[in-house]
Write a protein that holds these residues in place. Structure first.
Motif, PDB file in Angstrom:
ATOM      1  N   LEU A 219     -63.603 -52.524   1.804  1.00  0.00           N
ATOM      2  CA  LEU A 219     -63.450 -51.080   1.850  1.00  0.00           C
ATOM      3  C   LEU A 219     -64.706 -50.461   2.439  1.00  0.00           C
ATOM      4  O   LEU A 219     -65.818 -50.912   2.180  1.00  0.00           O
TER       5      LEU A 219
ATOM      6  N   ALA B 195     -64.466 -44.761   0.448  1.00  0.00           N
ATOM      7  CA  ALA B 195     -63.079 -45.103   0.109  1.00  0.00           C
ATOM      8  C   ALA B 195     -62.737 -44.424  -1.220  1.00  0.00           C
ATOM      9  O   ALA B 195     -63.588 -44.319  -2.104  1.00  0.00           O
TER      10      ALA B 195
ATOM     11  N   TYR C  37     -53.428 -48.620  -2.945  1.00  0.00           N
ATOM     12  CA  TYR C  37     -53.960 -47.376  -3.494  1.00  0.00           C
ATOM     13  C   TYR C  37     -52.857 -46.672  -4.267  1.00  0.00           C
ATOM     14  O   TYR C  37     -51.704 -46.648  -3.836  1.00  0.00           O
TER      15      TYR C  37
ATOM     16  N   ILE D 145     -58.338 -44.248   4.135  1.00  0.00           N
ATOM     17  CA  ILE D 145     -59.114 -45.268   3.435  1.00  0.00           C
ATOM     18  C   ILE D 145     -59.854 -46.094   4.489  1.00  0.00           C
ATOM     19  O   ILE D 145     -59.227 -46.842   5.240  1.00  0.00           O
TER      20      ILE D 145
ATOM     21  N   ALA E 288     -58.929 -47.503  -4.816  1.00  0.00           N
ATOM     22  CA  ALA E 288     -58.432 -48.276  -3.673  1.00  0.00           C
ATOM     23  C   ALA E 288     -58.959 -49.705  -3.777  1.00  0.00           C
ATOM     24  O   ALA E 288     -60.087 -49.931  -4.209  1.00  0.00           O
TER      25      ALA E 288
END
Length: 86
Positions: A48, A52, A67, A80, A56
């Motif tokens: 990520l 983010a 998510y 994201i 998530a």
């Protein structure tokens, strides 16, 4: 001679979701420098990115993102960020 990152462009299909229900993306697809479909090199990893949204998660091997939208996300796109390492 460019790097792998210069030669490949990953992208995700948008997914619709509803508050309180987890949504998982498909793995990203890739285009090469000529815009042709291709695949990620073996060993590609996903994490990520900065900022983010809380909650998530990402599968580091496939790039699938999960998510669960919140009520406050209703009617708005949720982006994201993903970092791809070749």
């Amino acid at each position: 001679v460019g790097t792998t990152a210069d030669k490949l462009t990953p992208s995700y299909e948008d997914k619709d979701g509803k508050a309180g229900t987890p949504v998982t993306t498909d793995a990203p697809t890739y285009k090469d420098a000529d815009g042709k479909d291709t695949t990620a090199p073996e060993g590609t990893k996903y994490t990520l990115g900065k900022d983010a949204p809380e909650g998530a998660t990402i599968d580091e091997n496939t790039g699938k993102v999960t998510y669960t939208p919140k009520e406050s996300d209703a009617g708005k796109p949720v982006e994201i960020p993903v970092v791809v390492t070749y």
